[in-house]
Enzyme design. Structure first.
Site, PDB file in Angstrom:
ATOM      1  N   ASP A  51       5.371  -3.857   5.102  1.00  0.00           N
ATOM      2  CA  ASP A  51       4.192  -3.664   4.250  1.00  0.00           C
ATOM      3  C   ASP A  51       4.413  -4.384   2.912  1.00  0.00           C
ATOM      4  OD1 ASP A  51       1.919  -2.800   3.042  1.00  0.00           O
ATOM      5  OD2 ASP A  51       2.294  -0.661   3.327  1.00  0.00           O
ATOM      6  N   ASP A  52       3.592  -5.384   2.639  1.00  0.00           N
ATOM      7  CA  ASP A  52       3.677  -6.151   1.377  1.00  0.00           C
ATOM      8  C   ASP A  52       4.957  -6.981   1.265  1.00  0.00           C
ATOM      9  OD1 ASP A  52       1.388  -4.703   0.911  1.00  0.00           O
ATOM     10  OD2 ASP A  52       1.975  -3.919  -1.041  1.00  0.00           O
ATOM     11  N   CYS A  91      -3.836  -3.995   3.185  1.00  0.00           N
ATOM     12  CA  CYS A  91      -3.375  -3.137   4.296  1.00  0.00           C
ATOM     13  C   CYS A  91      -4.402  -2.805   5.368  1.00  0.00           C
ATOM     14  CB  CYS A  91      -2.840  -1.834   3.726  1.00  0.00           C
ATOM     15  SG  CYS A  91      -1.411  -2.052   2.667  1.00  0.00           S
ATOM     16  N   ARG A  95      -4.358  -4.273   9.268  1.00  0.00           N
ATOM     17  CA  ARG A  95      -3.919  -3.450  10.407  1.00  0.00           C
ATOM     18  C   ARG A  95      -5.005  -3.365  11.477  1.00  0.00           C
ATOM     19  NH1 ARG A  95       0.700  -0.615   8.125  1.00  0.00           N
ATOM     20  NH2 ARG A  95       0.984  -1.942   6.322  1.00  0.00           N
ATOM     21  N   LYS A 148       3.393   3.681   8.980  1.00  0.00           N
ATOM     22  CA  LYS A 148       2.123   3.792   8.244  1.00  0.00           C
ATOM     23  C   LYS A 148       0.949   3.402   9.142  1.00  0.00           C
ATOM     24  CE  LYS A 148      -0.105   1.239   4.494  1.00  0.00           C
ATOM     25  NZ  LYS A 148       0.129   0.556   3.216  1.00  0.00           N
ATOM     26  N   HIS A 150      -2.931   3.969   8.202  1.00  0.00           N
ATOM     27  CA  HIS A 150      -3.933   3.414   7.274  1.00  0.00           C
ATOM     28  C   HIS A 150      -5.217   2.917   7.944  1.00  0.00           C
ATOM     29  CE1 HIS A 150      -4.109   1.724   2.903  1.00  0.00           C
ATOM     30  NE2 HIS A 150      -4.961   2.711   3.150  1.00  0.00           N
ATOM     31  N   SER A 173      -1.202   4.640   2.477  1.00  0.00           N
ATOM     32  CA  SER A 173      -0.098   4.021   1.739  1.00  0.00           C
ATOM     33  C   SER A 173       0.794   5.042   1.041  1.00  0.00           C
ATOM     34  CB  SER A 173      -0.651   3.046   0.693  1.00  0.00           C
ATOM     35  OG  SER A 173      -1.307   1.997   1.348  1.00  0.00           O
ATOM     36  N   HIS A 254       6.148  -1.755   0.217  1.00  0.00           N
ATOM     37  CA  HIS A 254       5.020  -1.398  -0.653  1.00  0.00           C
ATOM     38  C   HIS A 254       5.558  -0.470  -1.745  1.00  0.00           C
ATOM     39  CE1 HIS A 254       1.206   0.351  -1.872  1.00  0.00           C
ATOM     40  NE2 HIS A 254       0.530  -0.387  -1.009  1.00  0.00           N
ATOM     41  N   ASP A 306       2.089  -7.164   6.862  1.00  0.00           N
ATOM     42  CA  ASP A 306       0.624  -6.972   6.842  1.00  0.00           C
ATOM     43  C   ASP A 306      -0.088  -7.836   5.809  1.00  0.00           C
ATOM     44  OD1 ASP A 306       1.540  -5.585   4.567  1.00  0.00           O
ATOM     45  OD2 ASP A 306      -0.054  -4.101   4.705  1.00  0.00           O
ATOM     46  N   ASN A 307       0.644  -8.226   4.751  1.00  0.00           N
ATOM     47  CA  ASN A 307       0.071  -9.100   3.708  1.00  0.00           C
ATOM     48  C   ASN A 307       1.196  -9.525   2.788  1.00  0.00           C
ATOM     49  OD1 ASN A 307      -1.137  -6.018   2.839  1.00  0.00           O
ATOM     50  ND2 ASN A 307       0.166  -7.039   1.347  1.00  0.00           N
ATOM     51  N   LYS A 327      -0.409 -10.764  -2.451  1.00  0.00           N
ATOM     52  CA  LYS A 327      -1.282  -9.743  -1.860  1.00  0.00           C
ATOM     53  C   LYS A 327      -2.684  -9.759  -2.463  1.00  0.00           C
ATOM     54  CE  LYS A 327      -1.556  -4.715  -1.451  1.00  0.00           C
ATOM     55  NZ  LYS A 327      -0.859  -3.436  -1.550  1.00  0.00           N
TER      56      LYS A 327
HETATM   57 MG    MG Z   1       0.227  -4.029   2.647  1.00  0.00          MG
END
Ligand code: MG
Length: 487
Positions: A51-52, A91, A95, A148, A150, A173, A254, A306-307, A327
């Site tokens: 994540d991130d 996010c 996803r 996660k 989300h 998150s 994240h 994810d980003n 992001k």
């Molecule tokens: Mg993310």
């Protein structure tokens, strides 16, 4: 005497015939057993989703001080993809894109009013969407979502209602559910998120859910990365005799950042490095479990994010390496991810510089599992198998970059045109509408520094045609992110 000789020879022949038939029967049984084994051993799938995480945050993708030996080995034994993209730059839509194989605008999971889902959001991924888990269940896969989610925290939207047999993780998150007193005391969201002094479990009242039940609140984020890895290993071991799909979506790096006692202080990059190295350690344990169970040759593991990195989190956020921004943007740093495919004996090791997207996993896994694609909806998913297994050219020759429901940029082949740009998540700045658009050759200029629009009006013209065609057929789903607040 002659009679005895004939009887002796005839007995010998009988014995030989008997031995021959036994041999043939054995061979037949061996071959049929082999073929039934081949038939009954579909490929297992594991997606490890950070994540991130920035494009430049793994040592195999150029980070000078973060050490990721397990991911690096995975890249050396498998394929390192250098032009692989998330379906969105934040996010929730990212996803939704991964799990449905569709641009999130189609499912209503991207919005211009709310960028992601929040603890007071009313909705989530619509039940009409077909997830990768539901798709693989058609081929009798057992499925787990660990980490996660989300895509809606209410029961009707949780993973068990979207094709997963098992779920352990946080529903949104890890920075959400902050008591208002904390914001007041610290002077706002980014002050809390960019200072490790505020990374206390009690400041983030995020629940941990198993299946449909809340089992802990606040979730103990200090050991959450290790817990996810342990649960993944456990799931592999207890499902080794049947095909499985595991979607392991770490909620780190994240912000706020957390690491276990064992991982803290290990990286010279600081806390962010500790977090990545702990994720890497878990990757090592998962690959080891696959080897121990004899599943390594029969499992495809994909690692991606994810980003891009959170720039607003400053030193507590990651790095997109040579890519621009992070992001929340449609610059390369927002959506191009460090990606690795690993499947010893199936994938020829190497570096793949052709385009791929997390949305393509839907088509690729479906094909490998022998499940036909849904025909009642538009997919944005291409089969990656020619690139993975045959060293051939892939089908994806373009990519659309959305922010919410607006198309900001397009890539075709080497070239990328920006029609609109806006700043990083949490910083934003002005939205800029560009006419003429910006044009970059991403193979020559991955940092998007040198605008070549004036030199190539013909390329822009071709790109515009593609955009017009795409938009003509685009039907946006009803906004699932907009509704928030007390019901
Ligand atoms: Mg993310």
């Amino acid at each position: 005497m002659k009679k005895y000789i004939i009887a002796f020879i005839s007995t010998k022949i009988k014995v030989m015939l008997c031995m021959l038939s036994t041999l043939l029967l054995g061979l037949f049984l061996f071959l049929s057993c082999q073929s039934s084994q081949t038939k009954t051993k579909p490929t297992n799938f594991i997606i490890i989703f950070a994540d991130d995480l920035g494009y430049g945050d793994l040592s195999s993708f150029g980070h000078p001080t973060i050490k990721t030996p397990h991911l690096d080995r995975m890249a050396a034994e498998g394929q390192k993809w250098t032009n692989f993209y998330a379906g969105a730059s934040v996010c929730t839509p990212s996803r939704a894109a991964l799990l449905t194989g569709r641009l999130p605008i189609r499912s209503g999971m991207s919005s211009n009013k709310q960028r992601v889902l929040f603890p007071d959001s009313h909705h989530g991924l619509p039940s009409e969407e077909i997830t990768l888990a539901e798709q693989l269940k058609k081929a009798n896969y057992t499925t787990a979502c660990i980490g996660k989610w989300h895509l809606g925290h209410k029961k009707e939207y949780l993973p068990l209602q979207h094709g997963f047999d098992y779920y352990l993780g946080i529903p949104y998150s890890n920075d959400m559910d902050v008591p208002q007193t904390v914001y007041k005391e610290k002077g706002g969201y980014w002050n809390v998120m960019s200072d490790p002094k505020n990374y206390l479990i009690e400041n983030f009242q995020v629940p941990l859910i198993e299946n449909n039940t809340e089992i802990e609140r606040p979730a103990n984020q200090n050991n959450i990365t290790q817990r996810y890895a342990d649960q993944t290993v456990k799931f592999i071991k207890s499902n080794k005799d049947r095909p499985f799909f595991i979607y392991l979506a770490h909620n780190l790096p994240h912000v706020p950042l957390f690491a276990s006692k064992e991982a803290l202080g290990k990286s010279s990059r600081g806390l962010y490095g500790d977090v990545i190295q702990e994720i890497d350690k878990g990757v090592g344990e998962i690959l080891q479990a696959l080897k121990e169970e004899g599943l390594d040759k029969n499992t495809l593991v994909v690692f991606t994010s994810d980003n891009g990195p959170s720039i607003a989190a400053k030193e507590q956020g990651g790095s997109a390496g040579m890519l621009k921004a992070g992001k929340g943007t449609t610059w390369e740093g927002g959506m191009r991810e460090p990606t690795i495919f690993w499947s010893p004996s199936k994938i020829a090791p190497g570096i793949v510089d052709q385009m791929g997207s997390t949305m393509d996993l839907f088509h690729t896994f479906s094909k490998m599992a022998g499940v036909s694609l849904p025909e009642d909806r538009i997919l944005d998913s291409y089969d990656l198998s020619p690139l993975l297994f045959k060293n051939q050219k892939g089908d994806r020759d373009h990519l659309f970059y959305y922010r919410g429901t607006e198309l900001y940029a397009i890539r075709t082949g080497d070239f990328k045109a920006h029609y609109i740009t806006q700043g990083n998540y949490g910083i934003y700045g002005e939205k800029e509408i560009l006419n003429p658009p910006l044009l970059y050759n991403l193979n020559h200029d991955p940092s998007e520094k040198y605008n070549i629009a004036k030199k190539h009006p013909e390329i822009l013209k071709e790109m515009k045609k593609l955009v017009t065609e795409h938009q003509k057929n685009m039907l946006a789903g009803e906004d699932q992110l907009e509704a928030r607040g007390v019901e």
